[in-house]
Structure formats: C-alpha cells, structure tokens
Design an enzyme around this catalytic site. Structure first.
Site, PDB file in Angstrom:
ATOM      1  N   SER A 103       0.896  -1.271   0.487  1.00  0.00           N
ATOM      2  CA  SER A 103      -0.250   0.102   0.323  1.00  0.00           C
ATOM      3  C   SER A 103       0.862   0.876  -0.140  1.00  0.00           C
ATOM      4  CB  SER A 103      -0.942   0.081   1.416  1.00  0.00           C
ATOM      5  OG  SER A 103      -1.612   1.253   1.598  1.00  0.00           O
ATOM      6  N   TYR A 140      -4.005  -0.188   9.133  1.00  0.00           N
ATOM      7  CA  TYR A 140      -3.268  -0.876   8.640  1.00  0.00           C
ATOM      8  C   TYR A 140      -2.066   0.084   7.775  1.00  0.00           C
ATOM      9  CZ  TYR A 140      -4.290  -0.637   3.150  1.00  0.00           C
ATOM     10  OH  TYR A 140      -4.440  -1.000   1.742  1.00  0.00           O
TER      11      TYR A 140
END
Length: 269
Positions: free
Chosen positions: A150, A163
């Site tokens: 990510s 996250y």
C-alpha cells in the site's frame, strides 16, 4: 514463446471476492491461468469462477477466511488432488477496518490496541498464513508469490494507523521471505509485492467520493498529490500482476512495485 503467459499455471487468489480481487481474477484468466478463488463470500467467488469457466477458462471457488488454517489446508489438498500442482499465490485479502482508525478528533494516545491487532491479523498474518500453506507446494515445481502492499506502507497517511503499520510489515515480510527462499531454493520461487495507489473500493468509496461523484476533502487531497490526476482503475493492476506471476519476471525478487499514478514519488511541489 510468450514469456507473459500463465497457460495452465495454477494460481491461488485470496480476497478474490473484492473489487481488486475481481481484476486479479480476470487478468489471470485472460493470461491462461487456472484459478482458485478464495473469499469469505462463496456466492460471489462461485459467480466469478462460473464466469471464468463459461468463457473457456478453468476456475474453482472456495469459501475460507485467510486466518483459518484448517480451511486453507483443505483447499490446498483439494487443489493438489484436482490439478497436481500450485504455481502461484496472490495474497489479495486485506484492507482497513474502523477499529484501527485514528480519526482527527480522537485522543491520539487512546487508540484501540485490539483494533491494531485485528489490522495486523488480517493484513499481515492473512498474508503469512497462506504463504506458509500454499508456498510449500509452490516450491516443488517453482513459481511466484505476490503480496499486496500500500502507499501507506512507506509514508504517513493520516487516520489509517493499524493498516499502515500492517502493510509496512508486509513489505518487510516480502523482502525477508524473498531472500530466504532465494538462498534455499535459488530462482525456483520468488516473492514480490504490488503497492496500489488509490483505487475506489467498497471500503474507501465514502471516504474518497461523495454520492454525486465529486471528491470529498480527503479524496481531493489524494488527487492533488497524484500526478496522473485521477484514481486508478482496478484493471490497471493486471499488467504488473501478470508480469510478476509469469516467467517474464524470472529475475525479479523481493521488490515492491508501485502502481499509483505517481503518488509515491510526488513531493507536492
């Protein structure tokens, strides 16, 4: 000889019922791969497998949580009984969760530890466990494992603390595992990661866009920091995915490939 071909290669895809997972499935099927679609929603996984089969491809669907070791072991055994081999794994399961978010008005020092653990369970251990189970079979014939990183893994993106930390750990796991496998098995099995930029999914749609299709404040900030000036389309991940799964990337190992419209390299100036 088409070095980008996945003809008859058996590829496991976790998170196959998501928005990005659908693109992964379509891309692998178009390249000739045999697919195993794993997701928690069997009806969606089966529908996507049926679409592949009806188009002349080969796919099976299986319901499992990526943290359920017994279920993954059973899937592995079923796949080996059907096709006799596993050539690739796409660790597509993951995502953000509300418990692991630190909103602007929250007490910065009172974030949920349980929420952080849940984010790590899904994103990190939901990558590690399938790698352990399916990787052992991949080593026998050689192949490729792809993790999903990510933009949040390498730079601070507000709110998504759990996250972000979990995806940073995925990057580290990618490099560590790639090194260990290369030292033990040579170039027989490789591990790399794809780091998507900002793609509109079910999870982030309301954070990035309004109901009329305009950008939220957060969505506008993302666009302003993306030189391409737009969000990505899921199908734009297919090229990198097929390349990393195929023999075309035979000497690529331990890399995190950004597909982000330039977000990760733009200073904002």
């Amino acid at each position: 000889m088409n070095i980008f071909s996945l003809d008859k290669k058996v590829i496991i895809v976790t998170g196959a019922t998501g928005v990005l997972g659908e693109a992964f499935v379509n891309g692998i099927a178009a390249a000739g791969g045999r697919l195993v679609l794993i997701g928690r929603k069997l009806d969606i996984a089966q529908q996507r497998a049926d679409e592949v089969n009806n188009a002349g491809g080969e796919a099976i669907a299986a319901a499992a949580d990526v943290l359920d070791e017994a279920a993954l072991l059973q899937i592995r055994d079923n796949v080996l009984a059907k096709w006799g081999r596993i050539d690739g794994l796409v660790n597509g399961a993951g995502g953000n969760m509300p418990e692991a978010v630190v909103a602007p008005g929250d007490d910065l020092f009172s974030f949920s530890i349980d929420g952080m653990r849940k984010a790590f369970d899904l994103n990190l251990f939901g990558t590690i466990l399938p790698t352990r189970i399916f990787g052992e079979a991949i080593v026998k014939n050689g192949g490729s494992i792809i993790n999903i990183s990510s933009m949040a893994a390498s730079q601070a993106i507000t709110r998504v603390l759990g996250y972000s930390m979990a995806k940073a750990a995925v990057d580290n796991f990618t490099k560590w595992m790639a090194t260990e496998m290369a030292q033990r098995y040579g170039d027989k099995v490789r591990m790399n990661a794809i780091a998507p930029g900002f793609f509109v999914t079910h999870q982030n749609r309301s954070l990035l866009t309004n109901t009329d299709g305009t950008y939220t404040e957060r969505g506008g900030k993302v666009i302003n920091n993306t030189p391409a000036g737009r969000f990505g389309a899921p199908d734009e991940l297919i090229g990198a995915l097929v390349w990393l799964l195929s023999d075309a990337s035979a000497f690529v190992n331990g890399q995190v490939i950004s597909v982000d419209g330039g977000f990760s390299i733009y200073s904002g100036v």
